[in-house]
Structure formats: structure tokens, C-alpha cells
Design an enzyme around this catalytic site. Structure first.
Site, PDB file in Angstrom:
ATOM      1  CG  HIS A  82      -1.759  -1.204   1.367  1.00  0.00           C
ATOM      2  ND1 HIS A  82      -2.586  -1.660   0.356  1.00  0.00           N
ATOM      3  CD2 HIS A  82      -1.890  -2.077   2.392  1.00  0.00           C
ATOM      4  CE1 HIS A  82      -3.195  -2.754   0.762  1.00  0.00           C
ATOM      5  NE2 HIS A  82      -2.790  -3.037   1.993  1.00  0.00           N
ATOM      6  CD  GLU A 142      -3.181  -3.519   5.731  1.00  0.00           C
ATOM      7  OE1 GLU A 142      -4.131  -2.976   5.141  1.00  0.00           O
ATOM      8  OE2 GLU A 142      -2.727  -4.626   5.391  1.00  0.00           O
ATOM      9  CG  HIS A 186       0.754  -6.692   3.377  1.00  0.00           C
ATOM     10  ND1 HIS A 186       1.035  -5.441   2.882  1.00  0.00           N
ATOM     11  CD2 HIS A 186      -0.596  -6.823   3.314  1.00  0.00           C
ATOM     12  CE1 HIS A 186      -0.099  -4.830   2.544  1.00  0.00           C
ATOM     13  NE2 HIS A 186      -1.099  -5.661   2.794  1.00  0.00           N
ATOM     14  NE  ARG A 214      -5.698  -7.861  -6.486  1.00  0.00           N
ATOM     15  CZ  ARG A 214      -6.548  -7.265  -7.307  1.00  0.00           C
ATOM     16  NH1 ARG A 214      -6.168  -6.937  -8.529  1.00  0.00           N
ATOM     17  NH2 ARG A 214      -7.764  -6.988  -6.905  1.00  0.00           N
TER      18      ARG A 214
END
Length: 311
Positions: free
Chosen positions: A97, A114, A171, A191
Site C-alpha cells: 500500500h 494498517e 504483505h 498487487r
């Protein structure tokens, strides 16, 4: 008394999703490929509606725009946080991200830092967090050679584990895990690898390889060890999991009645196990609330585990 707003979750089907959101929490899932419940959200892609009070039927984003006083009059043009429950029946893609600067410049969005709390997992379930490339050139070489076995940092997880995933971290949540995810209010995912799996039409999902290379932190910090401070409650324990510039996350293990002074502009509260009461109202696992700034004292009673996210 103040406002404690119960949320109606927004459910999202995913190629990798399952049916645990129904099995564990009784949610009315659209199919057995339901991967995400956006349980407290003001994001346009999953804006939760309010299930109680005079604001019943209104969205979180509407309330944030029109009654900022309920959120401590914090600044910003959008509700800043998002809480999800993720059911990974299969592996999620390997992804990364962007931070606020890159996301604002390229996506007109907040970045996405996150965190994950493992609600449950199968024995031996793994997770991907970090990588072994020492330079951007090494990272590109691994990607071009499709050598993700050597690139990615993998490890086994257990129920009750907590992980912090700053923007820029490669991740992947892996199959067999049920995850509480607290994050910035962003839906930007790049992605880099999706195992070459195909949908029903025989198509692979879109990748974002160049963006992934742009935003991935190199070298990575692969130190997953975190140490958490515990505080005693009247009857139970508070565990402080995370405090970073974007969000704070802590958990309560409640064994009987506890009175807690509300010092936050707002709190995002998720009942993850057990049953009890919240300021006298019955609550159970799978219930989610926004506790607004006009609530002076929060009273928990019962036997339950609670996750709280705030700024």
C-alpha cells in the site's frame, strides 16, 4: 448519555473469501466466497449505515460531514479510519500500500497503513510480511524472475497475534486466517503477485507491478516481534497494541463490570468474543460501534474481548 452508534457491516465477496463471517458472527453473507466485512467505515466503497439512535439509516460519512462535534471536531475532509473483518479461505495476493504522499498524488486518496489482530487461524497458517531484497534492483530482479519463494518473508501465526503493517510493506494474509484489520480509510491496494490464479472466465487479476516497485520500502524491516504493555482494569486487562501517527489500537479482556472514562474524540469498538453489555445495552461477538465524543463514561460488563481503534 451520549451517542453509541451501532454499525451495519458492508459485506464484500472476494475470490479468496469463505463463509466464516457467517459461521463466527452470524452475518448474512452474499455467498460462500465472502472475504470482507467492512464493519466500521465511512469510505465510499463500503459506507456503513447506523442501526440505532436518531441517526438510524444515515451513513458514517454523512454523520462525519454533518455532525463533526460527535467526533471531537477533528479536522479532515473524510472519516479517517476503517475496520474490517477478513476471512481468508485462500491466500490473498501479495500486495503493498502507498503512503499518504504517493496515494494523494496518484490516487487522490489517503495512504494505507494498517494492522492485523489474528482472531483465529488453522494450525500452521502462515503470513507474508516483508521481503529479502537489499536494493530496489534486487527487488526488481526477484519480481522479473517470478521468484517469490526467495523474495518473501513468511512466518507462522497464532490466534491472538498482532502485527503492524506500515505503508510500503510487502504483505499477504494467507489461507486459514480470520483477521481483525484496523487501517487508514483507504481502498488502494497494489498487487504485485497473485499466484497466476484465474477467475471463472480464465483471466488473471490485474497486477500493479510498477506501482508496487515504486512504493515498496527497501530494505524491509522483517522484525515482526512486538511487545505490548498491559494495564489492569477493575476486572480485566487492557492491552496496548499500537500507537502510530495514523491510528491507535488496544484491546480489553473483560471479566465483569468496568467503568472507563472516554478521553478520545471517538472510539471504534468491536466485540470479538463473548457477550455482555455496553452502557447497559446487550452486545455480543460480531457487534461494532462508534462511541462518540459526547459519551463521558463507557461501562463494559460481562465476559468478552473487545478491540478498540482510535486516532
Amino acid at each position: 448519555m451520549g451517542h453509541i452508534l451501532k454499525m451495519n457491516p458492508v459485506l464484500h465477496e472476494k475470490i479468496w473469501g469463505g463463509h466464516k463471517l457467517k459461521d463466527y458472527y452470524g452475518y448474512d453473507i452474499p455467498s460462500d466466497h465472502t472475504g470482507e466485512a467492512w464493519v466500521i467505515s465511512g469510505h465510499k466503497n463500503g459506507d456503513c449505515t447506523i442501526a440505532n439512535t436518531e441517526y438510524e439509516g444515515k451513513t458514517v460519512s454523512w454523520l462525519f460531514e454533518n455532525h463533526r462535534e460527535l467526533f471531537g471536531n477533528i479536522e479532515g475532509d473524510q472519516f479517517p479510519l476503517l475496520v474490517k473483518i477478513i476471512d481468508a479461505k485462500e491466500d490473498l495476493s501479495v500486495q503493498v500500500h502507498p503512503d499518504d504522499q504517493y496515494a494523494n498524488e496518484h490516487e487522490n486518496s489517503l495512504g494505507k497503513t494498517e494492522s492485523w489482530f489474528v482472531l483465529d487461524c488453522d494450525e500452521g497458517t502462515q503470513m507474508v510480511m516483508g521481503h529479502h531484497a537489499k536494493t530496489k534492483e534486487e527487488l526488481i530482479d526477484y519480481i522479473e524472475r517470478d521468484d517469490y519463494d526467495h523474495l518473501l518473508n513468511r512466518f507462522t501465526i497464532n490466534k491472538g497475534d498482532f502485527y503492524y503493517i506500515p505503508a510500503g510493506t510487502l504483505h499477504a494474509i494467507c489461507k486459514g486466517s480470520l483477521i481483525y484489520e484496523a487501517q487508514q480509510s483507504s481502498d488502494i491496494t497494489y498487487r504485485v503477485y497473485d499466484y497466476h490464479r484465474k477467475d471463472d472466465q480464465g483471466n488473471e487479476r490485474e497486477l500493479h507491478v510498477q506501482q508496487s516497485i515504486d512504493v515498496t520500502t527497501v530494505p524491509a524491516s522483517n522484525d515482526k516481534e512486538m511487545f505490548f504493555e498491559n494495564e489492569k482494569l477493575e476486572t480485566g486487562t487492557k492491552t496496548n497494541y499500537l500507537k502510530c501517527p495514523f491510528l491507535s489500537v488496544y484491546g480489553y479482556t473483560i471479566t465483569s463490570k468496568n467503568e472507563i472514562i472516554n478521553k478520545e474524540p471517538f472510539q471504534l469498538v468491536s466485540i470479538i468474543e463473548g457477550v455482555g453489555t455496553l452502557n447497559g445495552e446487550e452486545v455480543k461477538a460480531g457487534d461494532h460501534f462508534i462511541i462518540c465524543s459526547d459519551v463521558e463514561t463507557i461501562s463494559y460488563d460481562g465476559r468478552m474481548k473487545v478491540m478498540v481503534t482510535t486516532l
